[in-house]
Design an enzyme around this catalytic site. Structure first.
Site, mmCIF file in Angstrom:
data_model
loop_
_atom_site.group_PDB
_atom_site.id
_atom_site.type_symbol
_atom_site.label_atom_id
_atom_site.label_comp_id
_atom_site.label_asym_id
_atom_site.label_seq_id
_atom_site.Cartn_x
_atom_site.Cartn_y
_atom_site.Cartn_z
ATOM 1 N N LYS A 193 51.330 -18.243 21.822
ATOM 2 C CA LYS A 193 50.816 -19.234 23.066
ATOM 3 C C LYS A 193 51.151 -18.544 24.336
ATOM 4 C CE LYS A 193 53.170 -22.405 25.072
ATOM 5 N NZ LYS A 193 52.505 -22.763 26.274
ATOM 6 N N GLU A 268 64.085 -13.076 25.466
ATOM 7 C CA GLU A 268 63.947 -12.396 26.492
ATOM 8 C C GLU A 268 64.196 -13.752 27.815
ATOM 9 O OE1 GLU A 268 64.699 -9.283 26.454
ATOM 10 O OE2 GLU A 268 64.102 -9.035 24.263
ATOM 11 N N CYS A 302 61.119 -10.642 35.822
ATOM 12 C CA CYS A 302 62.521 -10.772 35.436
ATOM 13 C C CYS A 302 63.443 -9.548 35.832
ATOM 14 C CB CYS A 302 62.603 -11.144 34.132
ATOM 15 S SG CYS A 302 61.642 -9.635 33.115
ATOM 16 N N GLU A 404 68.911 -18.111 38.977
ATOM 17 C CA GLU A 404 67.645 -17.208 39.327
ATOM 18 C C GLU A 404 66.814 -18.120 40.132
ATOM 19 O OE1 GLU A 404 64.993 -17.063 36.025
ATOM 20 O OE2 GLU A 404 64.769 -14.868 36.253
HETATM 21 P P1 NAD Z 1 59.464 -21.072 30.762
HETATM 22 O O1 NAD Z 1 60.523 -20.940 29.813
HETATM 23 O O2 NAD Z 1 59.187 -22.291 31.203
HETATM 24 O O3 NAD Z 1 57.863 -20.845 29.595
HETATM 25 C C1 NAD Z 1 57.724 -19.509 29.126
HETATM 26 C C2 NAD Z 1 56.850 -20.000 27.789
HETATM 27 O O4 NAD Z 1 57.549 -21.178 26.944
HETATM 28 C C3 NAD Z 1 55.734 -20.706 28.243
HETATM 29 O O5 NAD Z 1 54.762 -20.297 27.346
HETATM 30 C C4 NAD Z 1 55.831 -22.242 27.954
HETATM 31 O O6 NAD Z 1 54.629 -22.944 27.755
HETATM 32 C C5 NAD Z 1 56.672 -21.949 26.595
HETATM 33 N N1 NAD Z 1 57.777 -23.130 26.589
HETATM 34 C C6 NAD Z 1 58.127 -23.829 27.527
HETATM 35 N N2 NAD Z 1 59.101 -25.111 26.863
HETATM 36 C C7 NAD Z 1 58.995 -24.773 25.623
HETATM 37 C C8 NAD Z 1 59.575 -25.435 24.486
HETATM 38 N N3 NAD Z 1 60.573 -26.348 24.605
HETATM 39 N N4 NAD Z 1 59.470 -24.939 23.079
HETATM 40 C C9 NAD Z 1 58.488 -23.796 23.102
HETATM 41 N N5 NAD Z 1 57.905 -23.021 24.011
HETATM 42 C C10 NAD Z 1 58.192 -23.564 25.378
HETATM 43 O O7 NAD Z 1 59.206 -19.870 31.592
HETATM 44 P P2 NAD Z 1 58.199 -19.253 32.732
HETATM 45 O O8 NAD Z 1 58.451 -20.406 33.901
HETATM 46 O O9 NAD Z 1 56.860 -19.475 31.988
HETATM 47 O O10 NAD Z 1 58.599 -18.039 33.127
HETATM 48 C C11 NAD Z 1 59.570 -17.434 34.163
HETATM 49 C C12 NAD Z 1 60.850 -17.244 33.414
HETATM 50 O O11 NAD Z 1 60.615 -16.184 32.427
HETATM 51 C C13 NAD Z 1 61.995 -16.572 34.509
HETATM 52 O O12 NAD Z 1 63.169 -16.998 33.959
HETATM 53 C C14 NAD Z 1 61.712 -15.098 34.048
HETATM 54 O O13 NAD Z 1 63.102 -14.406 34.416
HETATM 55 C C15 NAD Z 1 61.718 -15.174 32.544
HETATM 56 N N6 NAD Z 1 61.222 -14.067 32.191
HETATM 57 C C16 NAD Z 1 61.898 -13.094 31.317
HETATM 58 C C17 NAD Z 1 61.634 -11.634 30.917
HETATM 59 C C18 NAD Z 1 62.341 -10.890 30.061
HETATM 60 O O14 NAD Z 1 61.918 -9.809 29.803
HETATM 61 N N7 NAD Z 1 63.733 -11.263 30.095
HETATM 62 C C19 NAD Z 1 60.083 -11.495 31.396
HETATM 63 C C20 NAD Z 1 59.543 -12.296 32.151
HETATM 64 C C21 NAD Z 1 59.854 -13.605 32.376
#
Ligand code: NAD
Length: 503
Positions: A193, A268, A302, A404
């Site tokens: 997804k 991650e 990130c 963050e």
């Molecule tokens: P998010 O957690 O809102 O969403 C990430 C994904 O999870 C999306 O596909 C979303 O639809 C899904 N999701 C949301 N709620 C869910 C649930 N309850 N159950 C299952 N899936 C769910 O994050 P975002 O806003 O899309 O991305 C930004 C964040 O990602 C920042 O905190 C950033 O630091 C982090 N990030 C981390 C890394 C890493 O490698 N550590 C890399 C890129 C981004």
């Protein structure tokens, strides 16, 4: 067929707002299928505020269809020879490369990131992910443990079964494929997804996989909201492992659902990365790289550094040079190849970033540069553009230094000694990545050993070797991706003990 599919899609994502709206469907069992319900949402180009496509809002019925397709495909896929799986993954890499421009345009339209970044980072890396794990599939080996004269143990590393890959919007196809490629390489069938904010390149990947010869059902791509279809994927009893990249709060929620079912989890999560500049650094190189590590992709990586720690003796000089250097990062049209900074992912995210800048003011911080939305012209008037922002005067415990922000906002702090730098760097609850800028070899080693982050870059940033363990500690996550770490995550280890002693 594929060309016309991409051409149509490419036109649809272009600036022509009067072009009829397209639908982003699910990809299940090798086919694009409409969702079981008519519910959908709009995909907005954040640089213009225009709606560019309808996205299906998947529900549990769609998930069930994807799980059944994956289960049916599993017996054949996991028995395929490693050469066969590798060949198909290489084909997917080539398919991505042959569509680089269309994919880059789609990535930029979904996220507002500079086209040059999509062309040179996002899409090439997606291809590299498949190529890397294609090679890994043919090199993955397991251990054996000899019990002298008595028995031999060997470890089988077997596919887990049906697994879920859930990824964020900041590096859409890059991170989506970073998970899918090792899952497929090790013989799993995948339900994946993308973020609801960046659905398009994942949608396009389905066709590329078909053309590459990936059997139907091996990869299924569901579109929709995280709280709906994402959470249903985490809950589904037939999905045995979850590889997730996203926010720390979402990671905690996923862990709370998956842990009681004893699912394998790779998380991650977020970061609040320190960038430590010592007075003995290579000054010009450091200056250029600090701007890059702070503001690339509008700070929405990130791994971006957001807490810039500068040795006191060079603090004032570095600060004013940094502000001069930032002027080349002014937000502009993402489709202009010269643009270094595009828009943020959405107006909502811009509001969040701006609320932190307001908070910084109320916490006693001084805004040295930026601190507000960028005023844009023409079709970008309603876009989510924010100026690169530099703040000083905040203590290490302030919320802007602990939480963050995930935008183009950095704070500056000074330090007198290595010990103080270390204390400031490790003051965060996160632990993803740090950067060190020094010409002292022994200091670089000392600091690297003591920093609480999963990655330390010395005199570089985002220099990636895909074999290395990738991930963070503390609130930045659990587990590591990359190289053998990913291959191990997507397999179950089984020890076989053969007794060969004479009776
Ligand atoms: P998010 O957690 O809102 O969403 C990430 C994904 O999870 C999306 O596909 C979303 O639809 C899904 N999701 C949301 N709620 C869910 C649930 N309850 N159950 C299952 N899936 C769910 O994050 P975002 O806003 O899309 O991305 C930004 C964040 O990602 C920042 O905190 C950033 O630091 C982090 N990030 C981390 C890394 C890493 O490698 N550590 C890399 C890129 C981004």
């Amino acid at each position: 067929m594929l060309n016309s599919f991409f051409e149509t899609y490419f036109k649809m994502k272009s600036r022509v707002s009067s072009h009829p709206m397209k639908s982003i469907h699910n990809f299940i069992n090798g086919k694009y299928v409409a969702a079981s319900s008519v519910a959908h949402f709009e995909n907005i180009n954040p640089a213009t505020g225009e709606s560019v496509s309808h996205v299906v809002r998947s529900n549990k019925e769609d998930l069930e269809a994807a799980v059944q397709a994956a289960k049916s495909a599993l017996p054949d896929w996991k028995k395929r020879s490693m050469e066969d799986r590798a060949r198909i993954l290489y084909n997917i890499a080539e398919g991505i490369e042959s569509k680089l421009e269309e994919l880059a345009q789609a990535e930029t339209a979904d996220t507002g990131k500079p086209i040059q970044f999509s062309r040179s980072v996002d899409i090439p890396r997606a291809a590299a992910n498949f190529r890397f794990f294609a090679a890994a599939a043919t090199q993955f080996a397991s251990e054996s443990h000899d019990m002298a004269g008595k028995a031999i143990n060997y470890t089988l590393r077997q596919a887990i079964g049906v697994v879920a890959c859930i990824s964020p919007w900041n590096l859409p196809l890059y991170l989506f494929t970073w998970k899918i490629a090792p899952a497929l390489a090790t013989g799993n069938c995948v339900i994946a997804k993308p973020s609801e904010l960046s659905p398009t390149t994942a949608f396009m990947l389905g066709q590329i996989c078909n053309d590459a010869g990936l059997p139907p059902g091996v990869l299924n791509i569901l579109q929709g909201y995280g709280s709906e279809i994402g959470e249903a994927m985490v809950q589904h009893p037939e999905i045995k492992a979850i590889s997730f990249t996203g926010g720390t709060k979402t990671g905690a929620r996923i862990a709370s659902i998956a842990a009681p079912q004893f699912k394998k989890l790779s998380l991650e999560l977020g970061g609040k990365n320190p960038c430590i500049v010592f007075s003995d650094c290579d000054y010009e190189r450091t200056l250029k790289n600090v701007v890059r590590l702070a503001f690339s992709n509008s700070g929405q990586i990130c791994l971006c550094g957001s807490r810039i720690l500068i040795e006191k003796s060079i603090y004032e000089r570095f600060k004013s040079d940094l502000i001069e250097e930032i002027k080349s990062f002014i937000p502009a049209d993402p489709l202009d190849p010269q643009t270094k900074m595009g828009s943020l992912i959405s107006k909502e995210h811009l509001e969040k970033v701006d609320s932190y800048v307001k908070l910084a003011r109320s916490e006693g911080g001084t805004i040295l540069y930026g601190g507000e939305a960028a005023v844009m012209q023409g079709e970008h008037t309603s876009g989510a553009f924010y100026l690169p922002t530099v703040i000083e005067g905040l203590g290490p415990g302030s919320r802007c230094n602990m939480e963050e922000i995930f935008g183009p906002v950095i704070t500056l702090q000074s330090f007198h000694s290595e010990d103080e730098a270390l204390k400031l760097a490790n003051a965060s609850p996160y632990g993803l990545a740090s950067t060190l800028w020094t010409e002292s070899l022994s200091r670089a080693h000392r600091m690297s050993e003591a920093l609480h982050t999963g990655i330390v870059w010395v005199n570089c940033w985002l220099l990636r070797d895909l074999r290395t363990p990738f991930g963070g500690m503390n609130q930045s996550g659990v587990g590591r991706e990359g190289g053998w770490e990913a291959m191990r995550f997507f397999t179950e280890a089984k020890n076989v003990c053969i007794n060969f002693a004479a009776r």
